[in-house]
Motif scaffolding. Structure first.
Motif, PDB file in Angstrom:
ATOM      1  N   THR A   1      -0.122  15.476  -4.709  1.00  0.00           N
ATOM      2  CA  THR A   1      -1.254  15.145  -3.852  1.00  0.00           C
ATOM      3  C   THR A   1      -1.887  13.822  -4.277  1.00  0.00           C
ATOM      4  N   ALA A   2      -2.014  13.611  -5.575  1.00  0.00           N
ATOM      5  CA  ALA A   2      -2.595  12.361  -6.085  1.00  0.00           C
ATOM      6  C   ALA A   2      -1.727  11.160  -5.726  1.00  0.00           C
ATOM      7  N   THR A   3      -0.396  11.302  -5.812  1.00  0.00           N
ATOM      8  CA  THR A   3       0.477  10.176  -5.476  1.00  0.00           C
ATOM      9  C   THR A   3       0.339   9.801  -4.009  1.00  0.00           C
ATOM     10  N   LYS A   4       0.192  10.787  -3.146  1.00  0.00           N
ATOM     11  CA  LYS A   4       0.099  10.507  -1.714  1.00  0.00           C
ATOM     12  C   LYS A   4      -1.254   9.899  -1.356  1.00  0.00           C
ATOM     13  N   GLY A   5      -2.312  10.341  -2.009  1.00  0.00           N
ATOM     14  CA  GLY A   5      -3.613   9.723  -1.801  1.00  0.00           C
ATOM     15  C   GLY A   5      -3.631   8.282  -2.275  1.00  0.00           C
ATOM     16  N   ALA A   6      -2.990   8.035  -3.406  1.00  0.00           N
ATOM     17  CA  ALA A   6      -2.920   6.670  -3.924  1.00  0.00           C
ATOM     18  C   ALA A   6      -2.119   5.771  -3.000  1.00  0.00           C
ATOM     19  N   LEU A   7      -1.091   6.316  -2.355  1.00  0.00           N
ATOM     20  CA  LEU A   7      -0.280   5.525  -1.436  1.00  0.00           C
ATOM     21  C   LEU A   7      -1.104   5.052  -0.233  1.00  0.00           C
ATOM     22  N   VAL A   8      -2.014   5.893   0.229  1.00  0.00           N
ATOM     23  CA  VAL A   8      -2.915   5.495   1.322  1.00  0.00           C
ATOM     24  C   VAL A   8      -3.769   4.300   0.883  1.00  0.00           C
ATOM     25  N   SER A   9      -4.328   4.366  -0.313  1.00  0.00           N
ATOM     26  CA  SER A   9      -5.163   3.266  -0.810  1.00  0.00           C
ATOM     27  C   SER A   9      -4.345   1.996  -1.013  1.00  0.00           C
ATOM     28  N   LEU A  10      -3.128   2.141  -1.522  1.00  0.00           N
ATOM     29  CA  LEU A  10      -2.254   0.983  -1.693  1.00  0.00           C
ATOM     30  C   LEU A  10      -1.990   0.314  -0.348  1.00  0.00           C
ATOM     31  N   THR A  11      -1.756   1.103   0.671  1.00  0.00           N
ATOM     32  CA  THR A  11      -1.481   0.559   2.003  1.00  0.00           C
ATOM     33  C   THR A  11      -2.657  -0.270   2.503  1.00  0.00           C
ATOM     34  N   ARG A  12      -3.856   0.244   2.325  1.00  0.00           N
ATOM     35  CA  ARG A  12      -5.039  -0.490   2.767  1.00  0.00           C
ATOM     36  C   ARG A  12      -5.172  -1.820   2.025  1.00  0.00           C
ATOM     37  N   SER A  13      -4.874  -1.803   0.737  1.00  0.00           N
ATOM     38  CA  SER A  13      -4.950  -3.042  -0.045  1.00  0.00           C
ATOM     39  C   SER A  13      -3.959  -4.072   0.472  1.00  0.00           C
ATOM     40  N   ILE A  14      -2.735  -3.630   0.752  1.00  0.00           N
ATOM     41  CA  ILE A  14      -1.722  -4.547   1.280  1.00  0.00           C
ATOM     42  C   ILE A  14      -2.175  -5.123   2.617  1.00  0.00           C
ATOM     43  N   ALA A  15      -2.735  -4.261   3.476  1.00  0.00           N
ATOM     44  CA  ALA A  15      -3.170  -4.701   4.806  1.00  0.00           C
ATOM     45  C   ALA A  15      -4.216  -5.799   4.712  1.00  0.00           C
ATOM     46  N   VAL A  16      -5.147  -5.659   3.778  1.00  0.00           N
ATOM     47  CA  VAL A  16      -6.227  -6.638   3.649  1.00  0.00           C
ATOM     48  C   VAL A  16      -5.741  -7.903   2.940  1.00  0.00           C
ATOM     49  N   GLU A  17      -4.970  -7.728   1.887  1.00  0.00           N
ATOM     50  CA  GLU A  17      -4.564  -8.869   1.069  1.00  0.00           C
ATOM     51  C   GLU A  17      -3.592  -9.798   1.782  1.00  0.00           C
ATOM     52  N   TYR A  18      -2.751  -9.247   2.652  1.00  0.00           N
ATOM     53  CA  TYR A  18      -1.681 -10.057   3.227  1.00  0.00           C
ATOM     54  C   TYR A  18      -1.819 -10.303   4.722  1.00  0.00           C
ATOM     55  N   ALA A  19      -2.946  -9.915   5.310  1.00  0.00           N
ATOM     56  CA  ALA A  19      -3.197 -10.265   6.707  1.00  0.00           C
ATOM     57  C   ALA A  19      -3.407 -11.782   6.816  1.00  0.00           C
ATOM     58  N   PRO A  20      -3.009 -12.408   7.911  1.00  0.00           N
ATOM     59  CA  PRO A  20      -2.423 -11.806   9.116  1.00  0.00           C
ATOM     60  C   PRO A  20      -0.906 -11.744   9.110  1.00  0.00           C
ATOM     61  N   ASP A  21      -0.275 -12.161   7.997  1.00  0.00           N
ATOM     62  CA  ASP A  21       1.190 -12.250   7.992  1.00  0.00           C
ATOM     63  C   ASP A  21       1.880 -10.894   7.881  1.00  0.00           C
ATOM     64  N   ILE A  22       1.231  -9.967   7.195  1.00  0.00           N
ATOM     65  CA  ILE A  22       1.828  -8.648   6.975  1.00  0.00           C
ATOM     66  C   ILE A  22       0.884  -7.585   7.517  1.00  0.00           C
ATOM     67  N   ARG A  23       1.416  -6.653   8.303  1.00  0.00           N
ATOM     68  CA  ARG A  23       0.663  -5.462   8.684  1.00  0.00           C
ATOM     69  C   ARG A  23       1.155  -4.294   7.833  1.00  0.00           C
ATOM     70  N   ALA A  24       0.242  -3.414   7.451  1.00  0.00           N
ATOM     71  CA  ALA A  24       0.616  -2.250   6.641  1.00  0.00           C
ATOM     72  C   ALA A  24      -0.144  -1.027   7.119  1.00  0.00           C
ATOM     73  N   ASN A  25       0.576   0.061   7.332  1.00  0.00           N
ATOM     74  CA  ASN A  25      -0.029   1.307   7.791  1.00  0.00           C
ATOM     75  C   ASN A  25       0.628   2.498   7.106  1.00  0.00           C
ATOM     76  N   THR A  26      -0.105   3.593   7.091  1.00  0.00           N
ATOM     77  CA  THR A  26       0.399   4.835   6.503  1.00  0.00           C
ATOM     78  C   THR A  26       0.519   5.898   7.577  1.00  0.00           C
ATOM     79  N   ILE A  27       1.611   6.642   7.533  1.00  0.00           N
ATOM     80  CA  ILE A  27       1.697   7.842   8.346  1.00  0.00           C
ATOM     81  C   ILE A  27       1.637   9.052   7.421  1.00  0.00           C
ATOM     82  N   CYS A  28       1.065  10.128   7.934  1.00  0.00           N
ATOM     83  CA  CYS A  28       0.914  11.351   7.145  1.00  0.00           C
ATOM     84  C   CYS A  28       1.519  12.522   7.924  1.00  0.00           C
ATOM     85  N   PRO A  29       2.809  12.784   7.719  1.00  0.00           N
ATOM     86  CA  PRO A  29       3.440  13.895   8.428  1.00  0.00           C
ATOM     87  C   PRO A  29       2.926  15.245   7.938  1.00  0.00           C
ATOM     88  N   GLY A  30       2.988  16.204   8.838  1.00  0.00           N
ATOM     89  CA  GLY A  30       2.737  17.595   8.467  1.00  0.00           C
ATOM     90  C   GLY A  30       4.042  18.258   8.085  1.00  0.00           C
TER      91      GLY A  30
END
Length: 259
Positions: free
Chosen positions: A161-190
């Motif tokens: 659970t901790a690894t998956k929560g951290a992955l969400v935060s990592l995605t947000r960091s990538i999205a902010v740091e590398y915009a507008p050249d890189i888009r980054a999003n997370t999907i959370c399957p059930g």
């Protein structure tokens, strides 16, 4: 086909959600690098994709917890198809035997689960993002496959659970740091019909996973998902149809977390 001239790397691409994603991306025109530890499955999938309509495919054997292997994976994509445009971090492990409550976890379990579920996406982003920026056309996309475990607690699987929560935060960091050249999003399957789920449902002994999974399926408004349901969501995020979507966390869970 709206992913023409794009090259996508899909980790854990030989089976389950990864394999479905590889097929769907190729159907939409992308050239796909199937990255996995299973050479037999991965090579077979790449051959079947290459023989169908759509984009081409190539297999590369890669352990995402090994940075040198990940660097080689990205180099393989560039040499084979000329660019890296899309990275799908799909490879993951879950283990009731290794995982535990936070008061009981040990370092070996932590290293095993974080090595694949967190270090793997970090290594892949570390090496793929510079390759994306080298294209200079602002088309780079990272899609990280987390889990609804990033949004709700899964009892007895605190490290996962901790690894998956951290992955969400990592995605947000990538999205902010590398915009507008890189888009980054997370999907959370059930709950998805995959080999990983089948193995979990066959757990024996004191494991409560089969009962938990059966309960989750019953409580999901749309029932159990097929791997293609997740793959289509990933393909959307990889495409220009999602050109203004970045830093988002999208449940693809049949309504489970909406309750």
């Amino acid at each position: 086909m709206y992913l023409d001239d794009q090259t996508a790397i899909v980790t854990g691409g030989a089976s389950g959600i990864g394999a479905a994603t590889c097929r769907i991306l190729a159907e939409r025109g992308a050239d796909v690098v199937v990255a996995d530890l299973s050479a037999e499955e991965g090579e077979g999938l790449a051959e079947s994709i290459a023989g169908a309509d759509g984009g081409d495919a190539s297999f590369v054997e890669a352990d995402v917890s090994d940075e040198d292997a990940v660097a080689g994976m990205v180099e393989h994509a560039e040499k084979t198809f000329g660019s890296v445009d899309v990275l799908v971090n799909n490879a993951a492990v879950a283990s009731q035997e290794a995982d535990s409550r936070i008061t009981e976890f040990d370092d070996d379990a932590y290293e095993f689960l974080t090595g694949v579920n967190l270090k793997g996406p970090m290594y892949a982003a570390k090496h793929a993002i510079p390759a994306m920026l080298d294209t200079g056309d602002g088309t780079g996309v990272v899609v990280n496959n987390a889990s609804i475990a990033a949004l709700i607690a899964e009892s007895g699987m605190d490290i996962y659970t901790a690894t998956k929560g951290a992955l969400v935060s990592l995605t947000r960091s990538i999205a902010v740091e590398y915009a507008p050249d890189i888009r980054a999003n997370t999907i959370c399957p059930g709950v998805v019909e995959t080999p990983m789920l089948e193995a979990a449902m066959e757990s024996e002994g004191d494991s409560d996973i089969p009962d938990t999974m059966a309960s989750m399926i019953e409580e999901t408004p749309l029932g159990i998902a097929e791997p293609e349901d997740i793959g289509r969501a990933i393909a959307f995020l990889a495409s220009d149809d999602a050109a203004f979507v970045t830093g988002s966390t999208i449940p693809v869970d049949g309504g489970y977390t909406a309750q």
